[in-house]
Design an enzyme around this catalytic site. Sequence first.
Site, mmCIF file in Angstrom:
data_model
loop_
_atom_site.group_PDB
_atom_site.id
_atom_site.type_symbol
_atom_site.label_atom_id
_atom_site.label_comp_id
_atom_site.label_asym_id
_atom_site.label_seq_id
_atom_site.Cartn_x
_atom_site.Cartn_y
_atom_site.Cartn_z
ATOM 1 C CE1 TYR A 258 25.413 56.291 90.854
ATOM 2 C CE2 TYR A 258 26.364 58.155 92.053
ATOM 3 C CZ TYR A 258 25.538 57.040 92.016
ATOM 4 O OH TYR A 258 24.844 56.673 93.147
ATOM 5 C CB VAL B 159 20.103 50.063 99.661
ATOM 6 C CG1 VAL B 159 18.702 50.464 100.084
ATOM 7 C CG2 VAL B 159 21.100 51.155 100.038
HETATM 8 N N1 NAP Z 1 26.895 53.175 97.015
HETATM 9 C C1 NAP Z 1 26.974 54.448 97.391
HETATM 10 O O1 NAP Z 1 27.992 54.895 97.913
HETATM 11 C C2 NAP Z 1 25.774 55.355 97.219
HETATM 12 C C3 NAP Z 1 25.892 56.705 97.601
HETATM 13 C C4 NAP Z 1 24.777 57.534 97.473
HETATM 14 C C5 NAP Z 1 23.596 57.038 96.965
HETATM 15 N N2 NAP Z 1 23.526 55.731 96.581
HETATM 16 C C6 NAP Z 1 22.260 55.247 96.013
HETATM 17 O O2 NAP Z 1 21.710 54.277 96.902
HETATM 18 C C7 NAP Z 1 20.979 53.305 96.145
HETATM 19 C C8 NAP Z 1 21.434 51.916 96.506
HETATM 20 O O3 NAP Z 1 22.806 51.774 96.188
HETATM 21 P P1 NAP Z 1 23.671 50.511 96.642
HETATM 22 O O4 NAP Z 1 24.903 51.027 97.258
HETATM 23 O O5 NAP Z 1 22.815 49.552 97.384
HETATM 24 O O6 NAP Z 1 24.039 49.903 95.215
HETATM 25 P P2 NAP Z 1 24.706 48.491 94.858
HETATM 26 O O7 NAP Z 1 25.199 47.827 96.088
HETATM 27 O O8 NAP Z 1 25.644 48.761 93.736
HETATM 28 O O9 NAP Z 1 23.469 47.639 94.338
HETATM 29 C C9 NAP Z 1 22.917 47.893 93.085
HETATM 30 C C10 NAP Z 1 21.717 47.024 92.865
HETATM 31 O O10 NAP Z 1 21.297 47.262 91.522
HETATM 32 C C11 NAP Z 1 20.996 46.033 90.916
HETATM 33 N N3 NAP Z 1 21.231 46.149 89.477
HETATM 34 C C12 NAP Z 1 22.261 46.770 88.846
HETATM 35 N N4 NAP Z 1 22.095 46.665 87.515
HETATM 36 C C13 NAP Z 1 20.930 45.991 87.320
HETATM 37 C C14 NAP Z 1 20.206 45.587 86.180
HETATM 38 N N5 NAP Z 1 20.616 45.849 84.915
HETATM 39 N N6 NAP Z 1 19.045 44.898 86.357
HETATM 40 C C15 NAP Z 1 18.619 44.616 87.602
HETATM 41 N N7 NAP Z 1 19.241 44.978 88.711
HETATM 42 C C16 NAP Z 1 20.397 45.659 88.578
HETATM 43 C C17 NAP Z 1 21.854 44.985 91.572
HETATM 44 O O11 NAP Z 1 21.135 43.801 91.439
HETATM 45 P P3 NAP Z 1 21.515 42.365 92.099
HETATM 46 O O12 NAP Z 1 21.155 42.519 93.526
HETATM 47 O O13 NAP Z 1 20.641 41.373 91.422
HETATM 48 O O14 NAP Z 1 22.977 42.227 91.846
HETATM 49 C C18 NAP Z 1 21.914 45.526 93.011
HETATM 50 O O15 NAP Z 1 20.822 45.033 93.772
HETATM 51 C C19 NAP Z 1 21.193 53.675 94.684
HETATM 52 O O16 NAP Z 1 20.106 54.432 94.214
HETATM 53 C C20 NAP Z 1 22.441 54.526 94.691
HETATM 54 O O17 NAP Z 1 22.492 55.407 93.592
HETATM 55 C C21 NAP Z 1 24.576 54.873 96.718
#
Ligand code: NAP
Length: 318
Positions: A142, A21
């Site tokens: 989670y 995202v």
């Molecule tokens: N993935 C799914 O299927 C899904 C489903 C429903 C809802 N969501 C929600 O949608 C939102 C976006 O998810 P996404 O899929 O984009 O997640 P993602 O691809 O796993 O990205 C996670 C992000 O979190 C950052 N991050 C993780 N640990 C960190 C830390 N300790 N310090 C700083 N940054 C950290 C990473 O940073 P870097 O960029 O620096 O690596 C990355 O930008 C979240 O709120 C998630 O819960 C996701």
Amino acid sequence: MPKTPLPPNTKVLIMGREGQVASSLRRALKDLVHLEQTFFDQDYAGEGAHFLDVSDLKAIKPLIIKLKPDIIINATAYTAVDKAETENEQALVINAHAPEVMALAAREIGSLFIHYSTDYVFDGAGHTPFKEDHFCAPLNTYGASKRKGEQNIIAIPDLSYFIVRTSWVYGPDGQNFLKTMLRLAAEREELGVVDDQIGSPTSSDQIAAATLAILKQSYHDNQEWSKNLLGVYHFCADGFTSWHGFAEYIFSTARDLGAMLKIKKLNAIPTTAYPTPAKRPANSRLDTHKFTATFRYQPESWQIETERVLKELLKLTP
Ligand SMILES: NC(=O)c1ccc[n+]([C@@H]2O[C@H](COP(=O)([O-])OP(=O)(O)OC[C@H]3O[C@@H](n4cnc5c(N)ncnc54)[C@H](OP(=O)(O)O)[C@@H]3O)[C@@H](O)[C@H]2O)c1
């Protein structure tokens, strides 16, 4: 994609950089506003980029106060659903405590705070889409950590916030189900994928577009946010399928687009045949009526968006 009506000097801070995202938001916003982003990987250094490990809770507020953004979008999350079962504390810090600290800092400087959450806050019972006010009962660690994050934000008085719950995120960046399926289909002739969990595969670009729709609808010329619009919303692509249905569509569309896949047989299997450390909800359907009515933004179907992302991904693959 809707254009934002925000003045070009509006400062937006995206928490996160390389996530799905976060990457889509960067692409969607980069020419529209003054953009700052945090990054997690120590090796990255670029313009408008600031290192921040959000599990270092004390480091969050000073950075936000220093940058004084008008809008803070939290795209960071601990998203390793199975690993969270054994890394409970880490998931809670990143998904519940860090967003609370961000939100408190946002209130202090009068910024709008946008946060994402998940279908996994629900228990997955029934067959109808969940509305925003349905009771939450997460089945896994989670989901519980994400719910705690929501509660922490909602409890902050006088905070201008939007929480957008979404589902089954995939896109051209990061790791996701679509990319895993493409890899497995190139390696194997037969695969089993669960067909009794139902939800809406939603692309990260759709979530970025939805975020722009929120900004467009809720920002006034007098630099105020429509207080009556703030709150929790459900957003996902139009239509529902199972993981098996999603995989089947990925394979047939990728083949139509010219991808050479080894896969010959895709078996529909029950969740019980694919045990995972974290329990998943059977019903992940989200009701998006509140979102579409409020922000006048109708999401594309999951099929059309999957095809678009596949075209983009396959173009990159020689
Ligand atoms: N993935 C799914 O299927 C899904 C489903 C429903 C809802 N969501 C929600 O949608 C939102 C976006 O998810 P996404 O899929 O984009 O997640 P993602 O691809 O796993 O990205 C996670 C992000 O979190 C950052 N991050 C993780 N640990 C960190 C830390 N300790 N310090 C700083 N940054 C950290 C990473 O940073 P870097 O960029 O620096 O690596 C990355 O930008 C979240 O709120 C998630 O819960 C996701």
